[in-house]
Design an enzyme around this catalytic site. Structure first.
Site, PDB file in Angstrom:
ATOM      1  N   LYS B  85       7.637 -34.606  28.592  1.00 54.22           N
ATOM      2  CA  LYS B  85       8.469 -35.742  28.962  1.00 54.22           C
ATOM      3  C   LYS B  85       9.406 -36.116  27.818  1.00 54.22           C
ATOM      4  O   LYS B  85      10.561 -36.460  28.032  1.00 54.22           O
ATOM      5  CB  LYS B  85       7.553 -36.915  29.320  1.00 54.22           C
ATOM      6  N   LYS B 131      20.121   3.346  29.859  1.00 48.52           N
ATOM      7  CA  LYS B 131      21.472   2.813  30.072  1.00 48.52           C
ATOM      8  C   LYS B 131      22.252   3.797  30.924  1.00 48.52           C
ATOM      9  O   LYS B 131      22.015   4.999  30.805  1.00 48.52           O
ATOM     10  CB  LYS B 131      22.204   2.641  28.727  1.00 48.52           C
ATOM     11  N   LYS B 157      12.201   1.710  27.214  1.00 50.84           N
ATOM     12  CA  LYS B 157      11.954   0.573  28.095  1.00 50.84           C
ATOM     13  C   LYS B 157      13.064   0.468  29.128  1.00 50.84           C
ATOM     14  O   LYS B 157      14.189   0.924  28.914  1.00 50.84           O
ATOM     15  CB  LYS B 157      11.833  -0.732  27.296  1.00 50.84           C
ATOM     16  N   ASP B 158      12.753  -0.177  30.234  1.00 51.15           N
ATOM     17  CA  ASP B 158      13.780  -0.533  31.196  1.00 51.15           C
ATOM     18  C   ASP B 158      14.703  -1.570  30.576  1.00 51.15           C
ATOM     19  O   ASP B 158      14.293  -2.387  29.745  1.00 51.15           O
ATOM     20  CB  ASP B 158      13.145  -1.177  32.444  1.00 51.15           C
ATOM     21  N   GLU B 160      16.257  -5.051  30.652  1.00 48.51           N
ATOM     22  CA  GLU B 160      15.561  -6.243  31.173  1.00 48.51           C
ATOM     23  C   GLU B 160      16.198  -6.749  32.464  1.00 48.51           C
ATOM     24  O   GLU B 160      15.595  -7.503  33.221  1.00 48.51           O
ATOM     25  CB  GLU B 160      15.505  -7.353  30.116  1.00 48.51           C
ATOM     26  N   HIS B 248      10.071  -9.562  26.280  1.00 51.44           N
ATOM     27  CA  HIS B 248      11.521  -9.607  26.087  1.00 51.44           C
ATOM     28  C   HIS B 248      11.969 -11.055  25.884  1.00 51.44           C
ATOM     29  O   HIS B 248      11.454 -11.948  26.546  1.00 51.44           O
ATOM     30  CB  HIS B 248      12.233  -8.997  27.297  1.00 51.44           C
ATOM     31  N   GLY B 316      22.184  -4.241  17.961  1.00 51.03           N
ATOM     32  CA  GLY B 316      22.829  -3.854  16.704  1.00 51.03           C
ATOM     33  C   GLY B 316      22.015  -2.858  15.891  1.00 51.03           C
ATOM     34  O   GLY B 316      22.321  -2.602  14.729  1.00 51.03           O
ATOM     35  N   GLY B 338      19.310   0.601  21.852  1.00 45.79           N
ATOM     36  CA  GLY B 338      19.746   0.911  23.210  1.00 45.79           C
ATOM     37  C   GLY B 338      20.972   1.791  23.170  1.00 45.79           C
ATOM     38  O   GLY B 338      20.870   3.029  23.164  1.00 45.79           O
ATOM     39  N   THR B 339      22.148   1.175  23.083  1.00 46.27           N
ATOM     40  CA  THR B 339      23.378   1.965  22.999  1.00 46.27           C
ATOM     41  C   THR B 339      23.373   2.824  21.731  1.00 46.27           C
ATOM     42  O   THR B 339      23.951   3.903  21.713  1.00 46.27           O
ATOM     43  CB  THR B 339      24.619   1.050  22.994  1.00 46.27           C
TER      44      THR B 339
END
Lengths: 360, 360
Positions: B85, B131, B157-158, B160, B248, B316, B338-339
């Site tokens: 609250k 990707k 991993k997939d 997200e 994640h 990054g 990832g990339t």
């Protein structure tokens, strides 16, 4: 059919760049030349910047359209898409979400269903909260309930802080109170809803909710933002949970309080709750000293009612504000007075009477 | 045993008053004279202001101690208590939460368990992400996996954003990828973890997670803040889910981004994740262009590791930052590129090789 979301960026932001980042980065992303044969497929998943406007104060609003098919027709996948990774990237606030009418979950009861259960159609409903918050036994809950029931209170709820604690385990509280409600029904032919606070890990909570309903619970209370929208949606879609669900806004300020970050109160307590299956949504009313402004409260009220959901203004609700509340809300409202009823100098019974007199 | 929470108030706040509001209003509340006989019982539930300090920049930090017994040993009841609250009442940010070691849920696997599954003890682990994010079919996922597995990637991993979509239903993705992992194991004796994104309403999600594990899933990915900590806790305590859970941080910026509202990244991605049963936690690393500062990243790293949980700096991550990451993290880290891997000009395989070379 698509989902449209408005993002607020501060004046110094490169609004066009940020909007593109969202439209692409929160959807299909980019792809290299080797996927040129699949471009049509990826493009179907891309978001699109619809507009970018500058407000008088210099801040900017971008409207972005997302493909409906990127989500799973629920709130969690929607949140991940519209703000998941991007929420960590820059200064932005989600200030409006437009969903197709059929998106998500509709209330099982809502305004009509709750009125039907109570047999009250022509006035606002009055709700109160067991107080003090922590430390009362199950039988002390029952004693309080007896007092307010005899005065004709419509709905009572647990304090949102009260979980399944040793001093008053949820099932014991429910049993003691159900006994009072049964007696009241036999004596008067009327009933009263008791929104029991359902808590625990997601699996425990869902099992507990079923157990409570089996044991006579006629309403549930859920701290939606503490437990997750996915839990509200599970309850609302559960065939064994044939009782109204009251959504509590605890923690909303952590997401909605900042003018520059997060999501607006209108989005979270209005749109998202309205598409997640809540039957009634508590709001930090502008009559008290919480953060909501009157225009925000009105917008939430309208969003909820457009889906047959009861707005429940809370905090600062006392007899003195009833005329204003009636002017603002008309009759389709639940006035939630915790201390306003429980701390009445002449006792909770008189606390209820003070409201009833004004609503006749 | 108690729970200690630090709140940051702006310089103009009446810090002492706000701190009292929290200590009392978020616990037992007040009570009237008629409850004087129960005072001892209520007092046991009251919070207590431990200290109030003014920082150099004028803002104030109040430390408040809460009784452990007000909560249910989970994150949701903790959140409701420390900020429910009150989050809607004023300008305040939760910047530290100290929990007893046994509070909540411990990871089933954590650093040791994940290393054991992979048989890799002497270097950082490398992780990548399928990707483009949306639009690949199940068999295209398998093709990508084959390439990176053959180069020796540890974990994939997939995205997200990728839920249970018609273009690549979760179970189909899993089956296609499990086939690749099985072959890889037979050929090399080594394995690779695939963290499948588990989504849906709470009940659907828990059932789906069990189904995925039955069908060979060897890791899960959960957008904890979109679905709720209660869902992570349910997964982590489920006896059928004997695989590591990757948490994640999607949506964290909505809660942690503002300097004045919400809860800090250290609390949400550090303390709360660490007591909710995550085995590895992805962070918006300070190497990229997301919001985390280096000192925040270090604090989260230390909180996670103190409970045997892998920090997973993400965003990054590219070969050029590996020396810095090694200096900052040593070997107990999962580098999530990832990339950085998928968009390598010579293909994902070479993307993995570029990291492996630096980590030998």
């Amino acid at each position: 059919m698509s989902i449209e979301v408005d993002y607020l960026f501060p004046s110094q932001s490169d609004g066009a760049k940020q909007a593109e980042m969202i439209a692409i980065g929160q959807t299909a992303g980019t792809w290299s030349a080797k996927y040129v044969h699949k471009e049509d497929c990826f493009k179907e998943h891309l978001g699109q910047v619809v507009s970018l406007d500058r407000l008088e104060n210099g801040s900017q609003v971008a409207r972005i359209k997302f493909p409906l098919n990127n989500t799973e027709n629920d709130i969690a996948s929607l949140l991940t898409m519209i703000f998941g990774k991007y929420s960590m990237a820059g200064t932005a606030k989600v200030i409006q979400v437009k969903l197709p009418e059929g998106y998500g979950t509709s209330p099982k009861f809502g305004i009509t269903g709750i009125r039907q259960k109570l047999g009250v159609w022509d006035r606002p409903l009055v709700m109160s909260i067991f107080k003090p918050a922590l430390g009362l036994s199950a039988s002390e809950h029952a004693t309080i309930l007896q007092e307010v029931a005899s005065a004709g209170l419509d709905i009572i709820k647990d304090e949102e802080l009260l979980g399944d604690l040793p001093s008053a385990p949820t099932l014991e509280r429910l049993k003691a109170c159900t006994h009072v409600i049964d007696q009241y029904q036999q004596q008067t032919g009327k009933t009263l809803l008791y929104a029991v606070n359902v808590t625990g890990r997601a699996d425990v909570l869902l099992e507990r909710a079923r157990l409570l309903v089996k044991n006579g619970a006629n309403a549930l209370l859920l701290n939606v933002l503490s437990y997750g929208f996915s839990v509200l949606e599970a309850l609302a879609n559960d065939s064994e949970i044939q009782v109204p669900i009251f959504a509590h806004p605890a923690l909303a300020g952590a997401i909605c309080g900042s003018p520059d970050y997060g999501l607006s109160y209108e989005v979270v307590l209005g749109t998202l709750m309205a598409h997640a299956g809540a039957d009634a949504v508590l709001l930090p009313s502008s009559y008290g000293n919480l953060q909501l402004k009157a225009h925000q409260e009105q917008e939430i009220r309208d969003i909820l009612r457009s889906r047959n959901i009861f707005p429940v203004p809370s905090a600062g609700i006392r007899p003195a504000i009833v005329p204003q509340a009636l002017a603002d809300y008309g009759i389709d409202v639940i006035l939630n007075a915790g201390t306003g009823i429980m701390d009445h100098p002449a006792g909770p019974q008189e606390g209820v009477n003070a409201f009833s007199k004004l609503l006749k």
